[in-house]
Design a protein around this motif. Structure first.
Motif, PDB file in Angstrom:
ATOM      1  N   GLN A 133      14.185 -24.986  38.378  1.00  0.00           N
ATOM      2  CA  GLN A 133      13.771 -25.466  37.070  1.00  0.00           C
ATOM      3  C   GLN A 133      12.285 -25.277  36.793  1.00  0.00           C
ATOM      4  O   GLN A 133      11.878 -25.142  35.634  1.00  0.00           O
ATOM      5  CB  GLN A 133      14.104 -26.963  36.930  1.00  0.00           C
ATOM      6  N   ASP A 154       5.265 -10.616  32.811  1.00  0.00           N
ATOM      7  CA  ASP A 154       6.148 -11.155  31.783  1.00  0.00           C
ATOM      8  C   ASP A 154       7.573 -10.625  31.890  1.00  0.00           C
ATOM      9  O   ASP A 154       8.534 -11.323  31.565  1.00  0.00           O
ATOM     10  CB  ASP A 154       5.591 -10.849  30.391  1.00  0.00           C
ATOM     11  N   GLY A 158      12.115 -13.368  31.999  1.00  0.00           N
ATOM     12  CA  GLY A 158      13.394 -13.517  31.320  1.00  0.00           C
ATOM     13  C   GLY A 158      13.325 -14.659  30.321  1.00  0.00           C
ATOM     14  O   GLY A 158      12.470 -14.691  29.439  1.00  0.00           O
ATOM     15  N   THR A 159      14.209 -15.656  30.485  1.00  0.00           N
ATOM     16  CA  THR A 159      14.228 -16.802  29.580  1.00  0.00           C
ATOM     17  C   THR A 159      13.228 -17.883  29.998  1.00  0.00           C
ATOM     18  O   THR A 159      13.054 -18.875  29.285  1.00  0.00           O
ATOM     19  CB  THR A 159      15.632 -17.421  29.537  1.00  0.00           C
ATOM     20  N   ALA A 160      12.585 -17.729  31.137  1.00  0.00           N
ATOM     21  CA  ALA A 160      11.592 -18.710  31.584  1.00  0.00           C
ATOM     22  C   ALA A 160      10.291 -18.521  30.809  1.00  0.00           C
ATOM     23  O   ALA A 160      10.062 -17.488  30.178  1.00  0.00           O
ATOM     24  CB  ALA A 160      11.355 -18.573  33.084  1.00  0.00           C
ATOM     25  N   THR A 161       9.436 -19.525  30.865  1.00  0.00           N
ATOM     26  CA  THR A 161       8.137 -19.459  30.212  1.00  0.00           C
ATOM     27  C   THR A 161       7.049 -19.776  31.226  1.00  0.00           C
ATOM     28  O   THR A 161       7.273 -20.510  32.187  1.00  0.00           O
ATOM     29  CB  THR A 161       8.040 -20.460  29.043  1.00  0.00           C
ATOM     30  N   GLY A 173      11.968 -23.026  33.456  1.00  0.00           N
ATOM     31  CA  GLY A 173      13.169 -22.319  33.013  1.00  0.00           C
ATOM     32  C   GLY A 173      14.219 -22.296  34.100  1.00  0.00           C
ATOM     33  O   GLY A 173      13.917 -22.418  35.287  1.00  0.00           O
ATOM     34  N   ASN A 174      15.475 -22.165  33.688  1.00  0.00           N
ATOM     35  CA  ASN A 174      16.578 -22.072  34.646  1.00  0.00           C
ATOM     36  C   ASN A 174      16.664 -20.645  35.178  1.00  0.00           C
ATOM     37  O   ASN A 174      17.218 -19.765  34.515  1.00  0.00           O
ATOM     38  CB  ASN A 174      17.900 -22.456  33.968  1.00  0.00           C
ATOM     39  N   VAL A 175      16.136 -20.428  36.356  1.00  0.00           N
ATOM     40  CA  VAL A 175      16.155 -19.089  36.941  1.00  0.00           C
ATOM     41  C   VAL A 175      16.733 -19.173  38.343  1.00  0.00           C
ATOM     42  O   VAL A 175      16.631 -20.199  39.016  1.00  0.00           O
ATOM     43  CB  VAL A 175      14.747 -18.452  36.975  1.00  0.00           C
ATOM     44  N   ARG A 179      15.199 -14.768  41.526  1.00  0.00           N
ATOM     45  CA  ARG A 179      14.277 -14.441  40.449  1.00  0.00           C
ATOM     46  C   ARG A 179      12.997 -15.278  40.548  1.00  0.00           C
ATOM     47  O   ARG A 179      11.891 -14.772  40.307  1.00  0.00           O
ATOM     48  CB  ARG A 179      14.959 -14.658  39.096  1.00  0.00           C
TER      49      ARG A 179
END
Length: 250
Positions: A133, A154, A158-161, A173-175, A179
Motif C-alpha cells: 500500500q 514514472d 502505474g496506478t501508484a503515485t 498505491g496498490n502495487v 512492482r
C-alpha cells in the motif's frame, strides 16, 4: 466412565494438549485427533481436567476458519452426553520484508552531478499480503532542504503515485510486491545546492502492506563538494555585468 475430547479431521499442524495435573483416579489417552480422560472419578475431577485442555495450531499462515472440538461424556452407568466448542481461527498479519541485493549499500554523490541511482536492487516479500500500500524513503539528515531531491521512474508507478516533500519520498498505491521492489530500485538522489553540505547522510527505505511496516534498509550517502574558482567583478556589486570599460586620453 470416560470423556474423549475430539478434534475431527485434525491436520498435522493441529493438536489438543492438556496442561495441568491429572488426578490419580484418571488416566489420559492421546491419539491423532483426540485426548481422552478415562476412569471412575468424581464430576469435579473431570471438570478440572477438561478446563485444562488447550488447542494448538502451529501453521505459519492461518486461513480464516472455524474449528469444532467435540466433547463426549459417558458416566459409569453408560449414559452419554455431548457438546461442542467452536474455535475461531484468526490469522495474524505478517509485516512485509524488504531486502537489498547488496549488504550495507553505499553511494557517493558529487556536487553538480546528474541524479544518481540507488546502488542496490530491492525486493519485497510478504506471505499474506500480495499488494503493498505504501513506501517511504527518507533523507536523514536533510541538510540542504529543497536542493535535495528523491525521485522515481514514472513509468514504473502505474496506478501508484509518488510525492516528495521535506526530505521524504512517499509512494502510495496498490502495487504487487515485485512492482514495489522495482519502483524502490529506480529511486534517484540529486542535490542541486551550489555549495552542498558535505556531511554523510542515510537514505532510509520502508514499505507497508497497510497494516504493518517492514524492516528498514539504509543506504549510506557520501556527498562530495566542488571547490568553485574565484570570480572577479570589475563593475562592482551595484552595476550589472562583470566587466568594465575605461577610456585613455592622450
Amino acid at each position: 466412565a470416560n470423556c474423549p475430547v475430539v478434534l475431527p479431521n485434525a491436520t498435522s499442524d493441529e493438536s489438543l494438549l492438556h496442561q495441568g495435573s491429572v488426578p490419580p483416579s484418571l488416566s489420559v489417552v492421546h491419539s491423532t485427533e483426540s485426548i481422552s480422560f478415562v476412569g471412575p472419578a468424581p464430576f469435579a475431577d473431570y471438570a478440572a481436567v477438561l478446563a485444562d485442555v488447550m488447542y494448538r495450531n502451529v501453521k505459519d499462515e492461518l486461513s480464516p476458519n472455524r474449528r469444532s472440538v467435540l466433547l463426549h461424556v459417558t458416566d459409569i452407568g453408560g449414559h452419554q452426553g455431548s457438546t461442542a466448542v467452536t474455535i475461531e481461527l484468526v490469522p495474524k498479519n505478517d509485516a512485509p520484508a524488504l531486502a537489498s541485493s547488496v549488504p550495507s549499500p553505499s553511494m557517493t554523490f558529487k556536487e553538480g552531478a546528474s541524479p544518481s541511482l540507488l546502488p542496490t536492487t530491492l525486493t519485497v516479500s510478504d506471505p499474506d499480503s500480495p499488494l503493498m500500500q505504501q513506501a517511504v524513503v527518507i533523507i536523514s539528515p536533510n541538510l540542504d532542504g529543497d536542493d535535495e531531491v528523491l525521485a522515481v521512474q514514472d513509468l514504473l508507478l502505474g496506478t501508484a503515485t509518488a510525492s516528495y516533500s521535506n526530505g521524504q519520498l512517499t509512494i502510495i498505491g496498490n502495487v504487487t510486491q515485485r512492482r514495489m521492489g522495482q519502483i524502490l530500485s529506480s529511486i534517484t538522489y540529486e542535490n542541486t545546492a551550489d555549495n552542498l553540505a558535505a556531511v554523510r547522510r542515510e537514505l532510509v527505505l520502508r514499505v507497508s502492506d497497510g497494516q504493518a511496516w517492514s524492516n528498514s534498509i539504509s543506504v549510506a550517502l557520501e556527498l562530495l563538494g566542488v571547490d568553485d574558482p574565484p570570480s572577479i567583478d570589475l563593475n562592482g556589486p551595484d552595476v550589472s555585468g562583470i566587466h568594465s570599460q575605461l577610456q585613455y586620453l592622450e
